[in-house]
Design a protein around this motif. Structure first.
Motif, short mmCIF file in Angstrom:
data_model
loop_
_atom_site.label_atom_id
_atom_site.label_comp_id
_atom_site.label_asym_id
_atom_site.label_seq_id
_atom_site.Cartn_x
_atom_site.Cartn_y
_atom_site.Cartn_z
N GLU A 113 -10.24 118.54 -42.83
CA GLU A 113 -9.23 118.55 -43.95
C GLU A 113 -9.56 117.89 -45.08
N TRP A 114 -9.29 119.86 -45.63
CA TRP A 114 -10.09 118.71 -47.68
C TRP A 114 -9.72 119.96 -48.88
N GLN A 115 -9.07 119.57 -49.73
CA GLN A 115 -8.48 119.95 -50.85
C GLN A 115 -10.12 119.82 -51.54
N LEU A 116 -10.21 120.88 -53.10
CA LEU A 116 -10.86 121.19 -53.65
C LEU A 116 -10.53 120.49 -54.68
N LYS A 117 -11.46 119.64 -55.57
CA LYS A 117 -11.33 119.05 -56.59
C LYS A 117 -12.21 119.45 -57.83
N GLN A 118 -12.92 120.42 -57.86
CA GLN A 118 -13.51 120.66 -58.82
C GLN A 118 -14.87 121.76 -58.61
N PHE A 119 -14.89 122.74 -59.43
CA PHE A 119 -16.28 123.50 -59.23
C PHE A 119 -17.66 122.88 -60.29
N PHE A 120 -18.60 123.67 -60.16
CA PHE A 120 -19.81 123.38 -61.10
C PHE A 120 -19.54 124.80 -61.41
#
Length: 273
Positions: A43-50
């Motif tokens: 399971e993961w949580q988004l930190k940032q986009f590029f």
């Protein structure tokens, strides 16, 4: 003497061979352990986009975008709606998301909707992944090897002693609504008392929680009246939803209160200080 020297030499050679085999075995085991991690049940949580220029775009404050891999299925939250689909692993680090993804139809603010659309667009372009140190971060890349999305491993929050900020509230007609006022509704569960702000007024109520079951007693509030458009309507829906909650779910930084049929009443995100 000659036989003794041959015997000693033989033992030295055997010892060196055994040590060499052990070293090779340890190296192989280390490689296998390094490769043993896969995406299943992670399971993961988004930190940032590029963005297109390679610049970092952080996730909007007060929103949480999550991704769960399990049994070939992909699911999570896009920041507003829950989504679901499947994925394929092509080789050691090849990853593709099978499109189209399904999603719920919650109404959120324009900025949150735009962020969610960008996230779904990026998922469609994913071709590979990279794991960070100790598998605590995940980077999804496109065919050209450019990073698109960066995630942190998801660590579930606790129901109690966590400040929660509402991200969506049932409007009483079956819809979960998020607007400019939603973030004003907050709650903290601690020592048998849930309290916070309902939008305009402060509230408190006794509660019990165990194994995902939740019971909230009669809610007491202050008696202020707020003139800002929509706040009193938000408060009425929030307090009504709290009274109907009988179940809760926690995924990472998100809390969901549900009614007896399992329908969503209120969604929260852990409030950062």
């Amino acid at each position: 003497m000659k036989r003794l020297m041959i015997f000693v030499l033989f033992n030295l050679l055997v010892g060196c061979a055994a040590q060499s085999d052990k070293t090779a075995s340890d190296a192989t085991q280390g490689q296998e352990e390094a490769k043993s991690f896969d995406l299943e049940a992670s399971e993961w949580q988004l930190k940032q986009f590029f963005n297109a220029n390679g610049l970092v775009v952080p996730v909007q404050e007060g929103t949480a975008i999550e991704m769960v891999f399990a049994n070939g299925k992909l699911s999570g939250s896009g920041g507003c709606n829950r989504y679901f689909g499947s994925y394929k692993l092509d080789d050691e680090t090849g990853l593709s998301v099978v499109n189209p993804l399904g999603a719920t139809m919650m109404a959120c603010s324009q900025t949150i909707n735009e962020q969610e659309r960008r996230y779904f667009d990026f998922l469609a372009k994913v071709d590979r992944y990279q794991l960070g140190e100790n598998s605590q971060s995940l980077v999804l890349l496109n065919k050209e090897g450019k990073a698109l999305l960066v995630f942190d491993a998801l660590v579930p929050s606790a129901l109690e002693h966590t400040p929660w900020q509402a991200t969506g509230i049932n409007n009483g007609r079956g819809g979960i609504v998020s607007d400019k006022n939603t973030h004003l509704a907050k709650a903290t569960f601690a020592d048998g008392l849930v309290q916070g702000k309902a939008g305009c007024n402060r509230f408190s109520a006794a509660y019990t929680a165990e194994s995902g079951n939740l019971s909230i007693a009669a809610v007491k509030t202050t008696r202020m009246a707020c003139a800002e458009e929509g706040i009193m309507a938000l408060e009425a829906n929030y307090l009504k939803a709290l009274a109907q909650a009988v179940q809760y779910e926690i995924k990472g930084d998100q809390l969901r209160l549900l009614d007896k049929e399992g329908s969503l009443l209120i969604s929260f995100i852990r409030q950062t200080q």
